[in-house]
Motif scaffolding. Sequence first.
Motif, PDB file in Angstrom:
ATOM      1  N   MET A  38       0.654  -1.128   0.037  1.00 45.41           N
ATOM      2  CA  MET A  38      -0.203   0.130   0.351  1.00 45.41           C
ATOM      3  C   MET A  38       0.717   1.331   0.569  1.00 45.41           C
ATOM      4  SD  MET A  38      -2.928   1.063   2.521  1.00 45.41           S
ATOM      5  CE  MET A  38      -3.971  -0.897   2.180  1.00 45.41           C
ATOM      6  N   TYR A  39       0.072   2.384  -0.960  1.00 46.35           N
ATOM      7  CA  TYR A  39       1.214   3.843  -0.630  1.00 46.35           C
ATOM      8  C   TYR A  39       0.616   4.594   0.272  1.00 46.35           C
ATOM      9  CZ  TYR A  39       2.295   8.329  -1.711  1.00 46.35           C
ATOM     10  OH  TYR A  39       2.844   9.464  -2.543  1.00 46.35           O
ATOM     11  N   ILE A  40       1.010   5.495   1.020  1.00 47.54           N
ATOM     12  CA  ILE A  40       0.631   5.742   2.050  1.00 47.54           C
ATOM     13  C   ILE A  40       1.105   7.609   1.764  1.00 47.54           C
ATOM     14  CG2 ILE A  40       0.927   6.604   4.849  1.00 47.54           C
ATOM     15  CD1 ILE A  40      -0.047   3.208   4.076  1.00 47.54           C
ATOM     16  N   PRO A  41      -0.252   8.502   1.811  1.00 47.40           N
ATOM     17  CA  PRO A  41       0.307   9.458   1.554  1.00 47.40           C
ATOM     18  C   PRO A  41       1.160  10.331   2.753  1.00 47.40           C
ATOM     19  CG  PRO A  41      -1.726   8.849   0.553  1.00 47.40           C
ATOM     20  CD  PRO A  41      -1.612   7.736   1.796  1.00 47.40           C
ATOM     21  N   ARG A  42       1.326  11.407   2.437  1.00 48.13           N
ATOM     22  CA  ARG A  42       2.531  11.774   3.076  1.00 48.13           C
ATOM     23  C   ARG A  42       1.550  12.755   4.349  1.00 48.13           C
ATOM     24  NH1 ARG A  42       4.702  14.932  -1.100  1.00 48.13           N
ATOM     25  NH2 ARG A  42       2.646  16.769  -0.804  1.00 48.13           N
ATOM     26  N   ASP A  43       0.399  13.037   4.161  1.00 45.61           N
ATOM     27  CA  ASP A  43      -0.419  13.736   5.546  1.00 45.61           C
ATOM     28  C   ASP A  43      -1.931  13.573   5.122  1.00 45.61           C
ATOM     29  OD1 ASP A  43      -1.051  14.527   7.826  1.00 45.61           O
ATOM     30  OD2 ASP A  43       0.730  15.710   8.483  1.00 45.61           O
ATOM     31  N   LEU A  44      -2.963  13.965   6.007  1.00 46.69           N
ATOM     32  CA  LEU A  44      -3.920  14.343   5.805  1.00 46.69           C
ATOM     33  C   LEU A  44      -4.041  15.569   5.121  1.00 46.69           C
ATOM     34  CD1 LEU A  44      -6.834  13.509   6.836  1.00 46.69           C
ATOM     35  CD2 LEU A  44      -6.811  15.178   9.014  1.00 46.69           C
ATOM     36  N   GLY A  45      -5.020  15.718   4.231  1.00 46.15           N
ATOM     37  CA  GLY A  45      -4.919  16.745   3.069  1.00 46.15           C
ATOM     38  C   GLY A  45      -4.067  17.431   1.887  1.00 46.15           C
ATOM     39  N   SER A  46      -3.266  16.221   1.916  1.00 46.46           N
ATOM     40  CA  SER A  46      -1.593  16.392   1.144  1.00 46.46           C
ATOM     41  C   SER A  46      -2.420  16.013  -0.307  1.00 46.46           C
ATOM     42  CB  SER A  46      -0.783  15.255   1.392  1.00 46.46           C
ATOM     43  OG  SER A  46      -0.908  13.871   0.600  1.00 46.46           O
ATOM     44  N   GLY A  47      -3.523  15.956  -0.600  1.00 41.21           N
ATOM     45  CA  GLY A  47      -4.117  15.294  -2.185  1.00 41.21           C
ATOM     46  C   GLY A  47      -3.967  14.060  -3.173  1.00 41.21           C
ATOM     47  N   GLU A  48      -1.947  13.601  -2.398  1.00 42.20           N
ATOM     48  CA  GLU A  48      -1.778  12.941  -3.236  1.00 42.20           C
ATOM     49  C   GLU A  48      -2.368  11.904  -3.661  1.00 42.20           C
ATOM     50  OE1 GLU A  48       2.291  12.452  -1.596  1.00 42.20           O
ATOM     51  OE2 GLU A  48       1.274  13.322   0.130  1.00 42.20           O
TER      52      GLU A  48
END
Length: 770
Positions: free
Chosen positions: A616-626
Amino acid sequence: KLDWNINANHRANVRYTKSEETNPVFNNIATTSLSLSSHWYNQTKTLETLVGQWFADWTPNLSTEFRLSDRQYNSAPKNNIASPVVTLQFTGPLPAGAPAGVGTGTRNLFFGTEQFRHLNAIETKTLDSYFGGVWTRGAHELKFGGDYSQNKVFNAFVPNSNGNYTFNCQNSSATYVYSFGAINCASATAAQIEAAVLENFSRGRPSTYFAQTALPGNSLADGFSQFTLKSYGGAVQDTWTVNRNLTMTYGFRVDLAATSDKPKANAAASAPLIAGNPATGVRQSGGFGRDNTNTIDGEYLIQPRLGFNYTFDSARPMQLRGGFGLFQGAAATVWLSNAYTNTGAAITTVGCGGANVACTSVGGLFTANPATPPTSFPGSPPAATVDFIQSGLGQPSVWKANLGFERELPWWGLVGGIEYLYTKTGTGLYYQHLNLGAPTRIGIDGRESYYSPTALNQACWTPTGGRLTTGAVCGVNNFNRALSNPAFSNVLELAKTKEGGGNLATLSLSRLMKNGWSWSLAYTYSDATEVSGMTSTIALSTWGVRPILNPNEGNAQRSTYVVKDRFNGTVNWRRNFFAGYKTEIGLVVEGRSGRPYSWTFANDINGDGIAGNDLMYIPRDLGSGEVVFLGDTATSRTNEEAFWRVVNANGGLSSARGGVTKRNSSFSPWSNSLDMRISQQLPGFMKGHKASFVLDLFNVGNMLNKRWGRIDEIPFTANAGGQRRTFVNFAGLDATGRYIYSVGNVSDFTTRQARGESQWALQGTFRYEF
């Protein structure tokens, strides 16, 4: 066993052993699946051995041993029924009254002969011989010897030869007409979906069907794996007593593999590869540029070894010991046999549904007769499945180095020890898939995608991560492995690697038997990496069970088998309540960290055809929009917030922020077990006779409390990521190429009971000697 003391210098023995075993197996009983008794079977095993040994003392300084053994092993399932396998597949909402916590993913009901037991039997006949000797001369003890092994392998493994049917809900159409009216499976109720599934089954119109059958001019027997592997070995070792404190051991061993049997040649698969073109969408053609008749014939390995033992001049016993060497593993016949079975020139897979021609919707396709599964379908010839063995592949081997120190301590007769073991892969094995085609795109996380562009359109995915392959958009070129060779299906190569290794450190403390008591306590820390755990006997399953970023990557990550922390303790008590007859009670306790598992997507994000094995890919943070969270809006982040609650609560996820999770980055809960043995010596009926009774109590904690002694872990999912945990489905790409996440429930731990591991057991043994 018969022992013969021939004379003062020669002795011999002959030993015969036969064991028969039957293990009941209850397949596909899990959180989202259930099977009927027709799906269960008993795995029967028979092992018969005959061993003869001759020991000879020729002089006070020279002795020899000769050993000859014959071993026959048979294993086959005893099925409850001979039939095709049937899966009733239910999607969508749960039925009314379903208990809380039941998974909302696809639920399956299995019945009929389990797919891998349709035609499955293995027999090995092994002849082993060994001759060795020990020659003592001064301060040197020279050991020398040679051995020969001949293993005749018969492996009949043709899964799905009786037929494999899946029935699910299909949308109403001109050809799919239901007696209860029209239905849209994506929005239907649980009751409507159930009615559709059962009507499709009653009419015999499966959504998918496949079976393995013989190619023209062949029989299923031509797909059996039959070969003889011979192994020749020799070793020399010298133990040199340098002085009264230091002993050195050094030598080497050589092993050679030989076989004259080759897999059936497949000229088309061995032809040169003609690469596809990602820019134009032209698919790969030709063959794979490898000889599918290649074996390990003639491969050899020289294994040097060195060790020492140093005893200190001290008031209390103290020693330092260590060693270094290369060691070859057992013969990898179970994986070698795949190349003999899957040649693509003897048997093939036929069927309908999925990427094949659509199954008939008017009924009549299903037959319960396992002897006459449907094998004739319109369209192109079935794609071939082929397994290769990489040129120059040898047997598995590992470098080992260890250093240990023990000393008697000045308190209460205690002995303390510390030991370190380092391992490095010499030759490791893993599988590569040769028929993925070229990747069609690279994701934001560096992930190769093998989907066609149409297949990634978010309109072609359901909210639960299912693929839609019909309609004006999704019915056009919507497939995975978009640039693969259409003349072949799964093409696997058994390859070698030098990546991987491990570290293991142990601290121990023990007290020898004194006043009727003895005990020991040890702690072991270990970590190990591997390219593949090789957890299956089937090539495709072994390849697909490994959690990955990219399908054929050869990097080593945490091993599937590692036990990070382990405590072991023993307590033994001995007393003679009756003169000359001992009573003994022993306890063995173990506490260990749980098995490792990976965080993956629930479905197939990269289009390699395997669901559940994509890290699984995990974005940088909440709301990062990735990434995009399905169902969220500019003013509502309900799904994204749910995603981050799970990430922040699990270290294996939160440590991967801005990247991809690591294989086996998390661990199942800690587990403890306690075993007890009670032994009592008894008098015999005649002088010189002895008897004893032993009572073994396994997992005593579970006997006292049903909640103790359980092993809770993430279950193993064959051909779909192995030990993996998930809560996210991939749902296509948005217009800017971002991944779309569909957030669901987190898969939970289950109590392991495949062999009764989480329950108590009792065993009584009576032994009489004369």
